[in-house]
Design a protein around this motif. Structure first.
Motif, PDB file in Angstrom:
ATOM      1  N   LEU A   8       0.830  -1.089  -0.045  1.00  0.00           N
ATOM      2  CA  LEU A   8       0.169  -0.094   0.029  1.00  0.00           C
ATOM      3  C   LEU A   8       0.912   1.206  -0.021  1.00  0.00           C
ATOM      4  N   SER A  18       1.541   0.140   4.985  1.00  0.00           N
ATOM      5  CA  SER A  18       0.588  -0.779   5.838  1.00  0.00           C
ATOM      6  C   SER A  18       1.084  -1.461   6.631  1.00  0.00           C
ATOM      7  N   PRO A  19       0.453  -1.725   7.960  1.00  0.00           N
ATOM      8  CA  PRO A  19       1.059  -2.438   8.815  1.00  0.00           C
ATOM      9  C   PRO A  19       1.339  -4.091   8.731  1.00  0.00           C
ATOM     10  N   TYR A  20       0.529  -4.444   7.982  1.00  0.00           N
ATOM     11  CA  TYR A  20       0.385  -5.752   7.455  1.00  0.00           C
ATOM     12  C   TYR A  20       1.445  -6.021   6.348  1.00  0.00           C
ATOM     13  N   TRP A  40       1.210   0.017  -4.315  1.00  0.00           N
ATOM     14  CA  TRP A  40      -0.364  -0.404  -4.881  1.00  0.00           C
ATOM     15  C   TRP A  40      -1.098   0.505  -4.038  1.00  0.00           C
ATOM     16  N   PHE A  42      -5.294   1.489  -2.910  1.00  0.00           N
ATOM     17  CA  PHE A  42      -6.558   0.860  -2.147  1.00  0.00           C
ATOM     18  C   PHE A  42      -7.319   0.455  -3.536  1.00  0.00           C
ATOM     19  N   LYS A  45      -7.776  -2.795  -7.420  1.00  0.00           N
ATOM     20  CA  LYS A  45      -8.225  -4.111  -6.929  1.00  0.00           C
ATOM     21  C   LYS A  45      -7.652  -5.152  -8.199  1.00  0.00           C
ATOM     22  N   GLY A  54      -8.998  -8.576  -2.364  1.00  0.00           N
ATOM     23  CA  GLY A  54      -8.552  -7.094  -2.478  1.00  0.00           C
ATOM     24  C   GLY A  54      -7.591  -6.322  -1.604  1.00  0.00           C
ATOM     25  N   ARG A  55      -6.836  -7.246  -0.904  1.00  0.00           N
ATOM     26  CA  ARG A  55      -5.866  -6.622   0.299  1.00  0.00           C
ATOM     27  C   ARG A  55      -4.509  -6.917  -0.022  1.00  0.00           C
ATOM     28  N   VAL A  56      -3.671  -6.082   0.619  1.00  0.00           N
ATOM     29  CA  VAL A  56      -2.342  -6.270   0.473  1.00  0.00           C
ATOM     30  C   VAL A  56      -1.848  -6.574   2.024  1.00  0.00           C
ATOM     31  N   PRO A  57      -0.802  -7.221   2.184  1.00  0.00           N
ATOM     32  CA  PRO A  57       0.198  -7.692   1.103  1.00  0.00           C
ATOM     33  C   PRO A  57      -0.163  -8.970   0.394  1.00  0.00           C
ATOM     34  N   ASP A  71      -2.057 -12.209   2.194  1.00  0.00           N
ATOM     35  CA  ASP A  71      -2.319 -12.212   3.666  1.00  0.00           C
ATOM     36  C   ASP A  71      -0.882 -12.449   4.698  1.00  0.00           C
ATOM     37  N   SER A  72      -0.917 -11.300   5.542  1.00  0.00           N
ATOM     38  CA  SER A  72       0.272 -11.518   6.270  1.00  0.00           C
ATOM     39  C   SER A  72       0.739 -12.799   7.057  1.00  0.00           C
ATOM     40  N   TRP A  73      -0.381 -13.282   7.663  1.00  0.00           N
ATOM     41  CA  TRP A  73       0.248 -14.507   8.383  1.00  0.00           C
ATOM     42  C   TRP A  73       0.227 -15.665   7.484  1.00  0.00           C
ATOM     43  N   TYR A 133     -12.829   6.190  -1.675  1.00  0.00           N
ATOM     44  CA  TYR A 133     -13.300   4.721  -1.122  1.00  0.00           C
ATOM     45  C   TYR A 133     -12.658   4.736   0.174  1.00  0.00           C
ATOM     46  N   ARG A 138     -14.451   3.263   5.606  1.00  0.00           N
ATOM     47  CA  ARG A 138     -13.933   3.134   7.014  1.00  0.00           C
ATOM     48  C   ARG A 138     -15.185   4.093   7.667  1.00  0.00           C
TER      49      ARG A 138
HETATM   50  N1  GSH Z   1      -5.754  -9.987   7.317  1.00  0.00           N
HETATM   51  C1  GSH Z   1      -4.796  -9.262   6.280  1.00  0.00           C
HETATM   52  C2  GSH Z   1      -5.254  -7.798   6.213  1.00  0.00           C
HETATM   53  C3  GSH Z   1      -4.769  -7.268   5.258  1.00  0.00           C
HETATM   54  C4  GSH Z   1      -5.256  -5.632   5.125  1.00  0.00           C
HETATM   55  O1  GSH Z   1      -6.224  -5.403   5.545  1.00  0.00           O
HETATM   56  N2  GSH Z   1      -4.910  -4.670   4.628  1.00  0.00           N
HETATM   57  C5  GSH Z   1      -4.994  -3.467   3.842  1.00  0.00           C
HETATM   58  C6  GSH Z   1      -4.006  -2.660   4.046  1.00  0.00           C
HETATM   59  S1  GSH Z   1      -3.375  -2.266   5.465  1.00  0.00           S
HETATM   60  C7  GSH Z   1      -5.798  -3.368   2.720  1.00  0.00           C
HETATM   61  O2  GSH Z   1      -5.279  -3.926   1.658  1.00  0.00           O
HETATM   62  N3  GSH Z   1      -6.842  -2.799   2.706  1.00  0.00           N
HETATM   63  C8  GSH Z   1      -7.586  -2.807   1.387  1.00  0.00           C
HETATM   64  C9  GSH Z   1      -8.902  -2.238   1.652  1.00  0.00           C
HETATM   65  O3  GSH Z   1      -9.306  -1.659   2.599  1.00  0.00           O
HETATM   66  O4  GSH Z   1      -9.712  -2.256   0.625  1.00  0.00           O
HETATM   67  C10 GSH Z   1      -3.237  -9.592   6.726  1.00  0.00           C
HETATM   68  O5  GSH Z   1      -2.800  -9.995   7.613  1.00  0.00           O
HETATM   69  O6  GSH Z   1      -2.582  -9.393   5.483  1.00  0.00           O
END
Ligand code: GSH
Length: 233
Positions: A8, A18-20, A40, A42, A45, A54-57, A71-73, A133, A138
């Motif tokens: 992100l 991004s924390p993840y 990348w 938000f 997608k 649709g999320r990073v990493p 998914d970070s995990w 978005y 949020r």
């Molecule tokens: N459970 C996921 C969470 C990943 C996540 O929420 N990433 C955020 C960025 S910090 C994201 O890509 N959000 C996209 C959105 O809100 O549409 C992980 O651990 O990687």
């Protein structure tokens, strides 16, 4: 480069917040795997279509047939399973269990406490195409406007310090959350604190605390990798 990492970015593509994604960066550094970060946003997608979400990493592992993992995990456990010739991020069940607990605690309690401190500054630095978005998703999630969520920096920093009390107690008796050397629990909390450090309008972590001293050590790891992060202030 053996791995591509989607991360992100803010309006300034050099700001990767991004924390993840920071968790994943630490895991790749721990494994000694070379990677290239790709900015990348938000709303991009489509770029993540191969992951079906649709999320990073998200990573592409070029040494394993261009395999995508998100998914970070999932990425941390994938790296340990697939690149088992390299140092383990989590060597056994006990490390996986405590790493998971710390990660989920950080993304619930710590993220929740930090959001009012960072949300205004974070929003202001987003790419303009992401702002509508981000606001809508949020505000839906929190049931309030961004302006209603935000608090004055002093109150925000105090709430964050309060939320970090469990880590303060742990780091008062151990150099790392994972024991004598950094491991997944450390990368998980450091990822969250780097996100807050990058996005907060003021310095969010008191350097005179056990968490503050540990945080400086985390910034120094791997040739000061995280210390080079570009901030939103
Ligand atoms: N459970 C996921 C969470 C990943 C996540 O929420 N990433 C955020 C960025 S910090 C994201 O890509 N959000 C996209 C959105 O809100 O549409 C992980 O651990 O990687």
């Amino acid at each position: 480069m053996s791995i591509t990492l989607y991360e992100l970015a803010a309006a300034d593509p050099a700001i990767r917040f991004s924390p993840y994604v920071w968790r994943t960066r630490f895991c790749l550094l721990h494994k000694g795997l070379a990677f290239k970060g790709v900015p990348w946003r938000f709303t991009e997608k489509d770029a993540l279509a191969p992951t079906g979400q649709g999320r990073v990493p998200a990573i592409v592992d070029h040494a394993r047939g261009d395999r995508w993992v998100h998914d970070s995990w999932q990425i941390a456990t994938y790296l340990d399973e697939t690149h088992s010739d390299r140092p383990a991020i989590m060597a056994n069940d006990a490390e996986r269990a405590s790493g998971r607990l710390t990660a989920v605690w950080a993304e619930t309690a710590v993220h929740g406490a930090a959001m009012p401190l960072i949300i205004g500054n974070l929003f202001a630095h987003l790419d303009p195409k992401d702002q509508p978005y981000f606001r809508q998703s949020r505000e839906e999630r929190f049931g309030r406007t961004l302006e209603q969520i935000a608090v004055e920096p002093k109150a925000g920093v105090a709430a964050l310090k309060n939320a970090l009390a469990p880590a303060e107690a742990a780091l008062a008796v151990s150099p790392f959350l994972s024991g004598s050397a950094p491991g997944y629990a450390d990368y998980a909390l450091a990822g969250s604190l780097i996100w807050i450090w990058i996005t907060a309008p003021v310095l969010p972590i008191d350097p005179e605390t056990a968490v503050g001293r540990w945080y400086e050590t985390m910034l120094d790891l791997y040739d000061g990798h995280a210390r080079k992060a570009k901030l939103m202030r």
